[in-house]
Design an enzyme around this catalytic site. Structure first.
Site, PDB file in Angstrom:
ATOM      1  N   HIS A  46      -6.148  13.688  13.386  1.00 29.37           N
ATOM      2  CA  HIS A  46      -5.102  12.866  13.991  1.00 29.37           C
ATOM      3  C   HIS A  46      -3.844  13.721  14.011  1.00 29.37           C
ATOM      4  O   HIS A  46      -3.192  13.908  12.981  1.00 29.37           O
ATOM      5  CB  HIS A  46      -4.903  11.570  13.205  1.00 29.37           C
ATOM      6  CG  HIS A  46      -6.149  10.738  13.118  1.00 29.37           C
ATOM      7  ND1 HIS A  46      -6.731  10.382  11.925  1.00 29.37           N
ATOM      8  CD2 HIS A  46      -6.944  10.239  14.092  1.00 29.37           C
ATOM      9  CE1 HIS A  46      -7.819   9.668  12.169  1.00 29.37           C
ATOM     10  NE2 HIS A  46      -7.970   9.574  13.465  1.00 29.37           N
ATOM     11  N   GLU A  88      -2.985  15.393  10.458  1.00 28.95           N
ATOM     12  CA  GLU A  88      -3.914  15.042   9.386  1.00 28.95           C
ATOM     13  C   GLU A  88      -5.351  15.390   9.786  1.00 28.95           C
ATOM     14  O   GLU A  88      -5.911  14.789  10.706  1.00 28.95           O
ATOM     15  CB  GLU A  88      -3.828  13.549   9.079  1.00 28.95           C
ATOM     16  CG  GLU A  88      -2.434  13.080   8.701  1.00 28.95           C
ATOM     17  CD  GLU A  88      -2.360  11.567   8.567  1.00 28.95           C
ATOM     18  OE1 GLU A  88      -3.391  10.891   8.743  1.00 28.95           O
ATOM     19  OE2 GLU A  88      -1.258  11.050   8.298  1.00 28.95           O
ATOM     20  N   HIS A 117      -0.391   3.841  11.651  1.00 26.76           N
ATOM     21  CA  HIS A 117       0.820   4.648  11.609  1.00 26.76           C
ATOM     22  C   HIS A 117       0.691   5.862  12.509  1.00 26.76           C
ATOM     23  O   HIS A 117      -0.396   6.229  12.964  1.00 26.76           O
ATOM     24  CB  HIS A 117       1.139   5.087  10.171  1.00 26.76           C
ATOM     25  CG  HIS A 117       0.186   6.082   9.587  1.00 26.76           C
ATOM     26  ND1 HIS A 117      -1.123   5.790   9.283  1.00 26.76           N
ATOM     27  CD2 HIS A 117       0.354   7.385   9.247  1.00 26.76           C
ATOM     28  CE1 HIS A 117      -1.712   6.851   8.782  1.00 26.76           C
ATOM     29  NE2 HIS A 117      -0.856   7.839   8.753  1.00 26.76           N
ATOM     30  N   HIS A 134       0.860  -1.175   0.000  1.00 26.97           N
ATOM     31  CA  HIS A 134       0.000   0.000   0.000  1.00 26.97           C
ATOM     32  C   HIS A 134       0.900   1.230   0.000  1.00 26.97           C
ATOM     33  O   HIS A 134       1.682   1.425   0.936  1.00 26.97           O
ATOM     34  CB  HIS A 134      -0.896  -0.019   1.248  1.00 26.97           C
ATOM     35  CG  HIS A 134      -1.958   1.033   1.252  1.00 26.97           C
ATOM     36  ND1 HIS A 134      -1.697   2.375   1.356  1.00 26.97           N
ATOM     37  CD2 HIS A 134      -3.305   0.927   1.154  1.00 26.97           C
ATOM     38  CE1 HIS A 134      -2.831   3.052   1.335  1.00 26.97           C
ATOM     39  NE2 HIS A 134      -3.819   2.203   1.219  1.00 26.97           N
ATOM     40  N   HIS A 169      -2.929   6.137  14.618  1.00 32.53           N
ATOM     41  CA  HIS A 169      -4.289   5.969  14.097  1.00 32.53           C
ATOM     42  C   HIS A 169      -4.258   4.915  12.998  1.00 32.53           C
ATOM     43  O   HIS A 169      -3.200   4.484  12.555  1.00 32.53           O
ATOM     44  CB  HIS A 169      -4.874   7.283  13.599  1.00 32.53           C
ATOM     45  CG  HIS A 169      -3.998   8.022  12.632  1.00 32.53           C
ATOM     46  ND1 HIS A 169      -2.869   8.707  13.028  1.00 32.53           N
ATOM     47  CD2 HIS A 169      -4.076   8.189  11.284  1.00 32.53           C
ATOM     48  CE1 HIS A 169      -2.297   9.269  11.982  1.00 32.53           C
ATOM     49  NE2 HIS A 169      -2.997   8.954  10.908  1.00 32.53           N
ATOM     50  N   TYR A 176     -15.818   6.158   3.826  1.00 31.69           N
ATOM     51  CA  TYR A 176     -14.364   6.064   3.794  1.00 31.69           C
ATOM     52  C   TYR A 176     -13.943   4.646   4.167  1.00 31.69           C
ATOM     53  O   TYR A 176     -14.427   4.074   5.144  1.00 31.69           O
ATOM     54  CB  TYR A 176     -13.752   7.086   4.758  1.00 31.69           C
ATOM     55  CG  TYR A 176     -12.248   7.029   4.825  1.00 31.69           C
ATOM     56  CD1 TYR A 176     -11.482   7.274   3.692  1.00 31.69           C
ATOM     57  CD2 TYR A 176     -11.587   6.736   6.011  1.00 31.69           C
ATOM     58  CE1 TYR A 176     -10.098   7.222   3.741  1.00 31.69           C
ATOM     59  CE2 TYR A 176     -10.209   6.690   6.076  1.00 31.69           C
ATOM     60  CZ  TYR A 176      -9.464   6.932   4.931  1.00 31.69           C
ATOM     61  OH  TYR A 176      -8.093   6.880   4.984  1.00 31.69           O
TER      62      TYR A 176
END
Length: 455
Positions: A379, A355, A349, A306, A385, A364
């Site tokens: 976050h 963010e 992460h 990813h 998170h 989402y």
């Protein structure tokens, strides 16, 4: 539905194709446009006498000595010079629009936060009175950082105009349509589009369909531009041709008017007797622009793993640290997921960037429950998170066939600065007190064996 103000004397330039009626394609281009034939000087900027008795005036978006590839300015040919568009200033209070630094000692900004959509009220709210600041970061005095806002608009501005000397504004509608009548032309904006309103640009906001709600990123620092594609090459992501800048339009109208200016985090008003939207022709590269988010072409992994969310950057505003943005505007839209043997949602992460996410429509992927259209989450820097347990288990046990992530569009305002909650965000906005609990059901799967415990 509120009818927009009638624009007396409004004229648009001829010669624009039907495909781009009212707009010119491109981002950062050197445009030229005139609403009356011959209003734009040829081969020079400041003739001794301008056509139509107009005044020549330069609007500078960068220092005069900025490198040529960064230098931004626009020459305007207007009915009255801007010195006639202001008088003596008086301070006014716009209580819900806050600027950094805004650190409330009674508010805790450390944590993972999520909000339901801020509801509309029965109040008559314009672009100014309907702005609600959620977070601030950096310092407006030193022109670093940003603020994030929600706007709630139920009424048009009438004989009222605004500009910010502090910042450019990135506007992200979520519901309802707005019209931005600016000095340099008219932008109509609806959900799944964005607009950039440059620092110092005068405009009026009208409600076309309402009530209207959306998100605003107020950028105190260097202007937004397109990110470097690096090895991606010349195509995909956001392409310059899909950005639209309005053609020249002007108002020649005498009416008692109010001009509000945001300067160093404070608001001031002044009274004039005419419309300041009187630019008959202009040329340059410092102008408002809009962009259709459905034209953003995402790229991603086609075999395994990813990629970092930076792969979805639409616009970036640089800081003084190379590769570390003052602000990134990141878009998560519909796309195909095809990676093999991969945990496909965003991984767990924590990082140096803060963010703030907003949901424009749909669901989402990493938070299938609780992140509604119009909602936001924060976050902050170095706070962990990632997916909740439902999303984790779905991604861990699902069959990894090619699948379309559909009916979704959310975004992120990401900054290198910690974002501080305002009192409105902490006390009045619909904060989800139980958001932190979404990770409670994550299980310990380590049992000392290579296979782990996946029961």
């Amino acid at each position: 539905m509120n009818e927009p103000n009638k624009i007396s004397g409004l004229t648009r330039a001829a010669g624009i194709s039907a495909l781009h009626e009212g707009y010119m394609p491109g981002f950062g281009n050197d445009f030229e446009t005139e609403a009356l034939p011959g209003a734009l000087p040829e081969g020079m900027n400041s003739p001794q006498r301008c056509a139509y008795g107009l005044y020549g005036e330069q609007l500078s978006g960068t220092a005069f000595t900025a490198p040529s590839h960064q230098n931004e300015r626009t020459w305007c040919y207007r009915i009255r010079p801007s010195v006639k568009h202001t008088g003596r200033f008086s301070k006014i209070d716009v209580p819900y629009w806050q600027s950094a630094p805004n650190v409330d000692p009674e508010v805790i900004s450390l944590g993972q936060y999520r909000w339901d959509p801020v509801p509309h009220s029965d109040q008559s709210l314009t672009w100014l009175t309907g702005m609600r600041t959620m977070t601030t970061a950096g310092d407006v005095y030193t022109q670093t950082g940003m603020a994030s806002h929600i706007y709630l608009v139920t009424a048009s501005m009438r004989d009222e105009y605004f500009y910010s000397a502090d910042s450019e504004l990135l506007v992200v509608p979520q519901e309802g349509r707005l019209r931005f009548c600016t000095e340099l032309g008219v932008i109509d904006l609806e959900p799944r589009e964005i607009a950039i309103l440059p620092r110092g640009l005068v405009y009026r906001v009208e409600l076309l369909d309402g009530p209207a709600r959306g998100f605003v990123c107020e950028n105190y620092g260097q202007k937004f531009h397109l990110p470097s594609r690096g090895p991606i090459g010349a195509n995909c992501m956001a392409n310059r041709r899909d950005f639209k800048t309005p053609v020249a339009a002007f108002e020649d109208r005498d009416a008692k008017s109010r001009v509000v200016i945001k300067w160093q985090g404070q608001f001031h008003e002044t009274s004039i007797d005419h419309s300041p939207l009187d630019v008959v022709a202009w040329h340059g590269n410092y102008a408002p622009v809009k962009y259709d988010l459905t034209t953003y072409c995402p790229i991603g992994a086609v075999l395994f793993d990813h990629p970092d969310p930076s792969i979805f950057t639409v616009l970036t505003a640089p800081s003084g640290v190379e590769g570390t943005a003052n602000i990134d505007f990141v878009l998560f839209r519909e796309r195909w997921m095809v990676a093999e043997n991969t945990f496909r949602p965003p991984w767990y992460h924590k990082n140096v960037m803060s963010e703030l996410m907003g949901n424009i429509h749909g669901q989402y992927d990493a938070k299938p429950q609780g992140f509604a259209p119009g909602g936001m989450s924060l976050h902050n820097m170095m706070l962990p998170h990632g997916p909740d347990n439902e999303a984790f288990e779905k991604a861990s046990f699902g069959e990894l066939r090619p699948g379309k992530l559909d009916d979704t569009m959310s975004f992120m305002f990401e900054t290198r600065f910690p974002q501080h909650l305002t009192r409105f965000a902490a006390r009045e906005a619909p904060l989800q007190d139980d958001y932190i609990d979404c990770w409670d059901s994550l299980k310990k799967r380590f049992d000392g064996t290579p296979e782990g415990n996946w029961d």
